[in-house]
Design an enzyme around this catalytic site. Sequence first.
Site, PDB file in Angstrom:
ATOM      1  N   HIS A 144      -4.653   1.845   7.098  1.00  0.00           N
ATOM      2  CA  HIS A 144      -3.159   2.403   6.972  1.00  0.00           C
ATOM      3  C   HIS A 144      -2.386   2.753   8.102  1.00  0.00           C
ATOM      4  O   HIS A 144      -3.277   3.496   8.856  1.00  0.00           O
ATOM      5  CB  HIS A 144      -3.027   3.171   5.812  1.00  0.00           C
ATOM      6  CG  HIS A 144      -3.494   2.771   4.458  1.00  0.00           C
ATOM      7  ND1 HIS A 144      -4.260   3.547   3.573  1.00  0.00           N
ATOM      8  CD2 HIS A 144      -3.385   1.640   3.713  1.00  0.00           C
ATOM      9  CE1 HIS A 144      -4.423   3.042   2.543  1.00  0.00           C
ATOM     10  NE2 HIS A 144      -3.926   1.609   2.678  1.00  0.00           N
ATOM     11  N   CYS A 150      -2.517  11.624   3.740  1.00  0.00           N
ATOM     12  CA  CYS A 150      -3.260  10.692   2.323  1.00  0.00           C
ATOM     13  C   CYS A 150      -3.027  11.193   1.003  1.00  0.00           C
ATOM     14  O   CYS A 150      -2.930  10.428   0.133  1.00  0.00           O
ATOM     15  CB  CYS A 150      -4.776  10.331   2.490  1.00  0.00           C
ATOM     16  SG  CYS A 150      -4.859   9.170   3.736  1.00  0.00           S
ATOM     17  N   GLU A 174       0.637  -1.301   0.214  1.00  0.00           N
ATOM     18  CA  GLU A 174      -0.042  -0.009  -0.084  1.00  0.00           C
ATOM     19  C   GLU A 174       0.801   1.202   0.339  1.00  0.00           C
ATOM     20  O   GLU A 174       0.342   2.399   0.217  1.00  0.00           O
ATOM     21  CB  GLU A 174      -0.923   0.083   1.233  1.00  0.00           C
ATOM     22  CG  GLU A 174      -1.768  -0.986   1.306  1.00  0.00           C
ATOM     23  CD  GLU A 174      -3.041  -1.026   0.401  1.00  0.00           C
ATOM     24  OE1 GLU A 174      -3.600   0.238   0.587  1.00  0.00           O
ATOM     25  OE2 GLU A 174      -3.566  -1.769  -0.296  1.00  0.00           O
TER      26      GLU A 174
END
Length: 413
Positions: free
Chosen positions: A227, A344, A162
């Site tokens: 995350h 993000c 990720e």
Amino acid sequence: MTPVEINFDGIVGPTHNFAGLSLGNLAATKNAGASAFPRAAALEGVVKMRACVRLGLVQGILLPHPRPNRRWLADLGTDPRRAGRLWPQAASASAMWAANAATVSPAPDTADGRCHLSVANLVAMPHRSHEWPETLRQLRLAFADESHFAVHGPVPPPFGDEGAANHIRLCARHDAPGVEVFVYGEPGGAFPARQHVEASAAVARRHGVDALFVQQSPEAIAAGAFHNDVVAVANETVLLAHEQAFADKERFYAELRQRLPEVEIIEVPAAEVGLAEAVSTYLFNAQLVTLPEGGMALILPAEAMATPGVRRWAERQVAGNGPIRRLVPVDLRGSMANGGGPACLRLRVICDPATVDARFLVDEAKLDRIAEVIAAHWPERVGAEEFATLGDWPEAERARRALLEALDLSRLA
């Protein structure tokens, strides 16, 4: 020029919507089916980048991907008009969250002295799994100078990667050798563990870095921290983390202090900010940045400062003698409602700006140009009923092309 931190923000695409595709992302699933406002969300991102430029930071961009992804649908034997349940997956604008674009190891850390970038495969979620080819294309254009950069393709499936959202770097200075930390999840919890330790180890080997591998706590993942950057953020010598961010924090902190004795660990107690509050406000999904005049600023969501317990904690940090000297709240409600805060939206790259393709770097004038294109071409509103019938969505394609032309990047069309 000395290597500096550059934050490359993903520009929110014209197909920004709330389809609720991301299992484990509580904000995204909560707002599934709500009307989205792509123009407003994209302009919020521009305002955030402008705030960074005004702090004296170097700012970059990554471009929206072509959506709906016709190539992906063609590989699945269909097209946008007949895609059915695949349509929302193909039309997702989730590439805006550039923290998932790649993992970055700066030149001072790597075996060959180049900055290495490995594009993330994002195989855990179907709507993100087809992002990597376009991301790779943009990264290879932005960082084309092979004397300074090595841009790698994705780790092969089934091992999920990720990107920088599960990667931490600590160092005495950005241009000094650092300690790289890869944070992974173990399968079997309430939600999918998106980062596999096998993928993290593969990226570290490719980059030639001697890294630490640390497990994220199952409690954090279950609380919606899909995350690690939802519960921890780092900058130079400072690690800011929630008390429940890591599965074996004592061992991790001990190893970190052994490798970087000057590290300063700021741990936020669960008694002051619970996991649920940390996730809902995205306190840790902030940008912790070094200011040109010294000290650090925390660029955090407006939602965090609107929450009394979080605001009290943040203001106490600034009032004390710690490294965080400024709080910079930003309004990112369009991104936040889909599960993405300030961190993000950015991919942090430590390098000499002169080695980057200048078309991917922005100043106030270029941000003005981007805002003008967004205001003229991005849809104002996308409702759930309308979204389901858009099919080819030619307006979205024209909007993206207008942006690429304005930035002299038409070759990405």
